[in-house]
Design an enzyme around this catalytic site. Structure first.
Site, PDB file in Angstrom:
ATOM      1  N   GLU A  47       0.825  -1.215   0.000  1.00 30.81           N
ATOM      2  CA  GLU A  47       0.000   0.000   0.000  1.00 30.81           C
ATOM      3  C   GLU A  47       0.861   1.269   0.000  1.00 30.81           C
ATOM      4  O   GLU A  47       0.421   2.327  -0.455  1.00 30.81           O
ATOM      5  CB  GLU A  47      -0.900  -0.007   1.247  1.00 30.81           C
ATOM      6  N   HIS A  86       8.845 -26.163   0.503  1.00 33.64           N
ATOM      7  CA  HIS A  86       8.255 -27.281  -0.230  1.00 33.64           C
ATOM      8  C   HIS A  86       7.179 -26.806  -1.189  1.00 33.64           C
ATOM      9  O   HIS A  86       6.286 -27.568  -1.553  1.00 33.64           O
ATOM     10  CB  HIS A  86       7.708 -28.320   0.763  1.00 33.64           C
ATOM     11  N   LYS A 106     -13.109   2.098  -2.063  1.00 38.41           N
ATOM     12  CA  LYS A 106     -14.015   2.450  -0.954  1.00 38.41           C
ATOM     13  C   LYS A 106     -15.140   3.348  -1.478  1.00 38.41           C
ATOM     14  O   LYS A 106     -16.301   3.183  -1.124  1.00 38.41           O
ATOM     15  CB  LYS A 106     -13.262   3.208   0.149  1.00 38.41           C
TER      16      LYS A 106
HETATM   17  O1  PA5 Z   1      -3.177   2.006   5.850  1.00 37.25           O
HETATM   18  C1  PA5 Z   1      -4.283   2.450   5.606  1.00 37.25           C
HETATM   19  O2  PA5 Z   1      -4.488   3.670   5.571  1.00 37.25           O
HETATM   20  C2  PA5 Z   1      -5.469   1.546   5.360  1.00 37.25           C
HETATM   21  O3  PA5 Z   1      -5.096   0.219   5.242  1.00 37.25           O
HETATM   22  C3  PA5 Z   1      -6.457   1.687   6.514  1.00 37.25           C
HETATM   23  O4  PA5 Z   1      -5.825   1.330   7.704  1.00 37.25           O
HETATM   24  C4  PA5 Z   1      -7.702   0.822   6.310  1.00 37.25           C
HETATM   25  O5  PA5 Z   1      -8.297   1.134   5.078  1.00 37.25           O
HETATM   26  C5  PA5 Z   1      -8.702   1.049   7.444  1.00 37.25           C
HETATM   27  O6  PA5 Z   1      -9.042   2.396   7.512  1.00 37.25           O
HETATM   28  P1  PA5 Z   1      -9.643   3.041   8.805  1.00 37.25           P
HETATM   29  O7  PA5 Z   1      -8.667   2.896   9.913  1.00 37.25           O
HETATM   30  O8  PA5 Z   1      -9.874   4.471   8.436  1.00 37.25           O
HETATM   31  O9  PA5 Z   1     -10.927   2.330   9.124  1.00 37.25           O
END
Ligand code: PA5
Length: 404
Positions: free
Chosen positions: A252, A279, A395
């Site tokens: 990410e 394996h 989202k």
């Molecule tokens: O790293 C990030 O920003 C995302 O993976 C969020 O943690 C994830 O989408 C969850 O979002 P939130 O904490 O706003 O519910």
């Protein structure tokens, strides 16, 4: 923590600039300062949770759950933790039902964690659990100041804790997001932060890790087109969820459009567990397309000396007698070393990290090491490490579909 580099690389001007950029980022990116935070208010908060509470359940996803899960699952087998931690992070109905069936909701404290305060997965699960158990003092909400979630929590008179400023979800494990659930289960969060602080000091104050992290990040950046798949090969079942956390952090943070060009770049993280994946996936690394680098993680001391292969001879299998009296901890590290040797023969780029033992300080070090490495690589491949427009896009579409 020991880190052996086998890459053939040289320090360049570029890495000096990347180092300076991380120094400067400390002013605007919140995770850098988490190791030196004062945790007394977190510990005080945890002390006020009733001693009748037996289980803690996190309702959250991605950066709001993966870090705490990585640390909890690493420590659970070796530490005598005071409470069990559960994670509601999936909208899979069977998973929700199974976790609910495994806890006594009346003796569970729920931590609803969402930085944005609007995540569909988190709130669909929260609504479901609320319909079974609606006592507001059984819930703590962790979110950004001013979010709709904070307003809701205040409305129902529930407790709210805030993320510190400028700490992104996937970099938030060493903030209240990870520290509260872990402290509630008896994890030594001061030791966790001490481990992170040791890495921070070594990197920023010219310690041995500065050169290692700069060389390693430069290798990834220089070779990101060729070796665009990075495997983390951890020789411990307890690091399975650390690998999941790494996949999120790396994927990410680094899979993006470059800031100063129209190119899409990225490094693909793969989490592997040894010896199991010897394996299976190992064949692909050894003989498949030469597009992978590998980082091995070993545990020096498993603190489990009693688990030794017994002195038993099996008829027709006498050749296996050389295994007799060998501790499993020695065997697993010999397996890792053998794979390293085999890959070196094939000139596959690799390095290895050795954790001296399985404790909070060491996992805190490993977490911070990877956060720093991610920041450095992000600088070098010219992406904004801290946003996630790709995740946001999905989202937004889901919210349209749900008419939210
Ligand atoms: O790293 C990030 O920003 C995302 O993976 C969020 O943690 C994830 O989408 C969850 O979002 P939130 O904490 O706003 O519910």
């Amino acid at each position: 923590m020991k880190n052996k580099l086998y890459f053939d690389i040289i320090l360049r001007e570029k890495s000096r600039m990347a180092f300076e950029a991380t120094q400067k980022e400390q002013e605007s990116v919140g995770y850098y300062s988490l190791p030196e935070q004062d945790v007394s208010s977190i510990l005080e908060y945890c002390r006020n949770i009733s001693s009748d509470v037996e289980d803690i359940a996190v309702i959250g996803i991605g950066g709001s759950s993966l870090g705490a899960k990585a640390i909890y699952e690493f420590l659970k087998p070796v530490e005598n933790l005071s409470r069990t931690l559960h994670f509601f992070e999936s909208t899979d109905p069977i998973n929700i039902k199974n976790i609910l069936d495994s806890i006594n909701v009346d003796k569970t404290h729920f931590l609803v964690i969402s930085k944005s305060g609007t995540t569909v997965e988190t709130f669909s699960i929260y609504k479901y659990i609320l319909s079974k158990h609606d006592k507001s003092d059984s819930y703590t909400f962790i979110t950004d100041p001013g979010s709709d979630l904070e307003k809701y929590a205040k409305h129902i008179n529930a407790s709210v804790l805030h993320l510190p400023k400028h700490v992104g979800g996937r970099f938030s494990v060493l903030s209240v997001v990870g520290l509260v659930p872990l402290a509630l289960c008896g994890v030594d969060i001061k030791a966790l932060l001490q481990g992170a602080d040791n890495i921070k000091a070594s990197y920023f104050k010219n310690g041995y890790l500065q050169e290692i992290l700069l060389k390693k990040s430069l290798f990834y950046a220089k070779n990101h087109a060729k070796y665009h798949i990075n495997c983390l090969f951890a020789y411990s079942e307890s690091l399975k969820y650390f690998c999941e956390w790494y996949v999120q952090l790396w994927g990410e943070s680094l899979g993006k459009k470059q800031r100063h060009s129209a190119f899409n770049v990225g490094l693909t993280p793969i989490g592997l567990i040894g010896p199991k994946d010897q394996h299976s996936f190992l064949q692909l690394i050894m003989e498949g397309t030469r597009d992978k680098s590998v980082t091995f993680i070993k545990i020096d001391d498993f603190q489990e000396d009693l688990c030794i292969i017994p002195d038993i001879t099996l008829p027709h299998l006498e050749s296996l007698d050389t295994l007799n009296n060998l501790p499993f901890s020695t065997l697993i590290n010999m397996q890792c070393d053998s794979v390293i040797e085999a890959l070196k023969e094939e000139n596959i780029p690799l390095d290895s990290i050795t954790l001296p033992k399985m404790d909070a300080e060491n996992i805190g070090s490993l977490i911070y090491y990877y956060e720093l490495l991610t920041s450095l690589v992000g600088q070098l491949i010219d992406v904004n490490t801290y946003d996630q427009p790709g995740v946001e896009a999905a989202k937004i579409i889901l919210k349209k579909k749900l008419a939210l």
